[in-house]
Enzyme design. Structure first.
Site, mmCIF file in Angstrom:
data_model
loop_
_atom_site.group_PDB
_atom_site.id
_atom_site.type_symbol
_atom_site.label_atom_id
_atom_site.label_comp_id
_atom_site.label_asym_id
_atom_site.label_seq_id
_atom_site.Cartn_x
_atom_site.Cartn_y
_atom_site.Cartn_z
ATOM 1 N N SER A 249 -16.110 -2.622 -0.024
ATOM 2 C CA SER A 249 -16.705 -2.525 -1.207
ATOM 3 C C SER A 249 -16.773 -1.193 -1.725
ATOM 4 C CB SER A 249 -18.017 -3.145 -1.375
ATOM 5 O OG SER A 249 -18.729 -2.629 -0.462
ATOM 6 N N LYS A 250 -16.798 -0.966 -3.047
ATOM 7 C CA LYS A 250 -17.087 0.450 -3.636
ATOM 8 C C LYS A 250 -18.188 1.170 -3.185
ATOM 9 C CE LYS A 250 -16.409 1.982 -8.284
ATOM 10 N NZ LYS A 250 -15.969 1.717 -9.720
#
Length: 489
Positions: A249-250
RNA sequence: GGCCCUAUCGUCUAGCGGUCCAGGACACAGCCCUCUCAAGGCUGGGACGGGGGUUCGAGUCCCCCUAGGGUCACCA
């Protein structure tokens, strides 16, 4: 398998328009599967969600995939027999398919409001039941003229079993499968309908996608069966992970290919790295290019364990490619992320590169390492210039002698000869060579850590070196009595 | 929580019943090289989650447990 076994990856532009590394990962393995089995690799663009889709997204994803050297046989711009490739341009297909499903009773219209649905799910949660559609509209007949969605009529009992290409048979009970919305009230299909309709229309036989789709695969299979179409072979790739093992995830990892592009990573390194995720060459080979990967690839060798995306290892690999790639390729990439490289004389760049390349993990480090080669030079500080236990007058005297050596000739500097002469200077002044070299390094580069000093000086040229040494001598003041030091500073 | 997937060094992985007191790579530590920093070379610490089976023999096959992840939308 036949010669023309299409393999497809569906690209979903994210709301931010950032092309995701997971997409590149899937794309790479799709290419490989296509290579292994023959056939075509089709790229489709999912752009039906008008509220989320941005015009830039498609351009960004195709740009970055191209940067990585990943290529598809059919898709937007490339063309091919299955056109069009944008979901937004195939809406008739989905609508017709959906109508046939309603007509055959495999799907039904539903006009339940969001409020009712929310309430229902809240109630189910409260009772510790799995939230799912309660079938309220299953037996009702909702008019096609009112606002409605179309849902898949999932059997109330039984189960669906399918064979994933990478693991044992997977069985999921229908009680676990919700009456999925196939057509939204805005007239656009959901992924579930679109993927099945498109894959069939395009003749797709192998689908390679991320593991997160496993649980919705029964919905897709039910659709294939409702349409009476032949099932494709599914391969669910492991999910790339953050260091804490959660889905990449970012927040916890750079996930945008553009980020890697802009932050000095080479496409060769990223592709190589991705090829190491869940896959190995079988021997101890870890460094390989795309062609080698494609040649060796075997779907049966894909691991199903979710690999952690280790930026450190990627950086190491990137360093390997920075050292390995030929100068032209490297310079081309360097110019993409280094302002200094972009502005500098190609010939100078070419001379600097050998000194700098083995010191970089990312191309973006070039500017910091090589800055001193360029015009905006500022003299070092007084403190930096003076070696431990030496004095300013002492140091200035040594630099003056070094300056003489440099100024002695007009020839291009011979690094080895210069080094030898400066060693003699150090000895004469009763300094260790490393002390002199250290002071000189500060004088000439204004940095503590640099590429090899004498090679660097050779590139700078005598006049420039002399000028810088003079500037440093100025910084140290103008001592009357050389050599003898009193106290340290 | 239901269901599904997964399980070898911190991380990426090799291993497809014996040749594994488990091999390689990144990272880490030490040494060498050395004008700094790298690169390179060498050395070192470091793993089969636990328990039952099957078998002459299990990291490799089966079961259970545990752990991690995924999924349960008019998002994909």
């Amino acid at each position: 398998m036949s010669e023309n076994t299409p393999v497809v990856v569906r690209i979903a532009p994210s709301p931010t328009g950032d092309p995701h590394v997971g997409t590149a990962y899937t794309c790479l393995f799709n290419m490989a599967l296509r290579q292994q089995r023959g056939g075509r690799f089709i790229l489709r663009i999912d752009d039906t969600d008008q509220t989320r889709y941005q015009a830039d997204s498609e351009a960004a994803i195709t740009r970055e995939l191209a940067w990585l050297g990943l290529a598809w046989d059919e898709g937007p711009d490339v063309g091919g027999p299955s056109a069009p490739y944008r979901q937004s341009e195939r809406t008739d297909l989905y609508r017709d398919a959906c109508e046939s499903l309603v007509a055959s009773g495999a799907a039904y219209r539903c006009d339940c409001t969001k409020e009712r649905l929310d309430e229902m799910r809240a109630e189910q949660r409260k009772n510790k039941q799995q939230p799912r559609y309660d079938g309220h509209c299953r037996e009702r007949s909702v008019s096609a003229d009112t606002a409605h969605v179309v849902r898949l009529k999932v059997p109330t009992d039984g189960e669906t079993t399918f064979k994933d290409g990478l693991r044992d048979a997977i069985t999921i009970k229908h009680a676990q499968v919700d009456d999925q919305v196939l057509m939204k009230s805005d007239g656009f299909p959901t992924y579930h309908l679109a993927t099945v309709v498109d894959d069939n229309a395009m003749g797709v036989t192998h689908i390679l996608r991320a593991e997160e789709w496993i649980n919705s695969t029964p919905k897709h299979i039910l659709l294939y069966q409702a349409f009476g179409w032949e099932l494709p072979q599914y391969y669910h790739l492991p999910l790339l992970r953050n260091a804490d093992k959660s889905k990449i995830s970012k927040r916890k990892n750079p996930t945008s290919i553009t980020w890697y592009h802009e932050n000095g990573f080479l496409p060769e390194a990223l592709v190589n790295f991705l090829g190491l995720m869940g896959f190995s060459m079988g021997d101890d080979q870890e460094e390989f290019d795309l062609a080698e990967f494609l040649a060796v690839f075997d779907a049966d060798r894909i691991k199903t364990t979710g690999p952690v995306f280790d930026l450190q290892k990627l950086e190491w690999l990137n360093g390997v490619y920075i050292r390995k790639l030929d100068a032209d390729t490297l310079i081309a990439h360097l110019k993409e992320c280094s302002p200094l490289a972009r502005e500098s004389d190609p010939e100078v760049l070419r001379r600097i590169l050998p000194l700098v390349r083995e010191r970089m993990k990312r191309l973006t480090e070039f500017d910091d390492i090589a800055r001193f080669f360029f015009a905006d030079f500022a003299a070092p500080s007084y403190d930096d210039l003076i070696p431990k236990k030496r004095t300013d007058t002492n140091t200035a005297a040594m630099l003056r002698m070094a300056r003489q050596v440099v100024a002695k000739s007009d020839n291009a500097i011979d690094p080895d000869a210069l080094q030898q002469e400066l060693r003699d200077v150090a000895t004469t002044g009763d300094w260790k060579p490393r002390e002199l070299f250290g002071a000189l390094r500060w004088a000439v580069t204004a940095q503590k850590v640099t590429p090899p000093l004498f090679e660097s000086m050779a590139i700078l040229g005598r006049p420039e070196c002399i000028e810088r040494i003079d500037a440093s001598i100025d910084v140290l003041g103008s001592p009357e009595n050389p050599i003898l030091g009193t106290t340290g500073h």
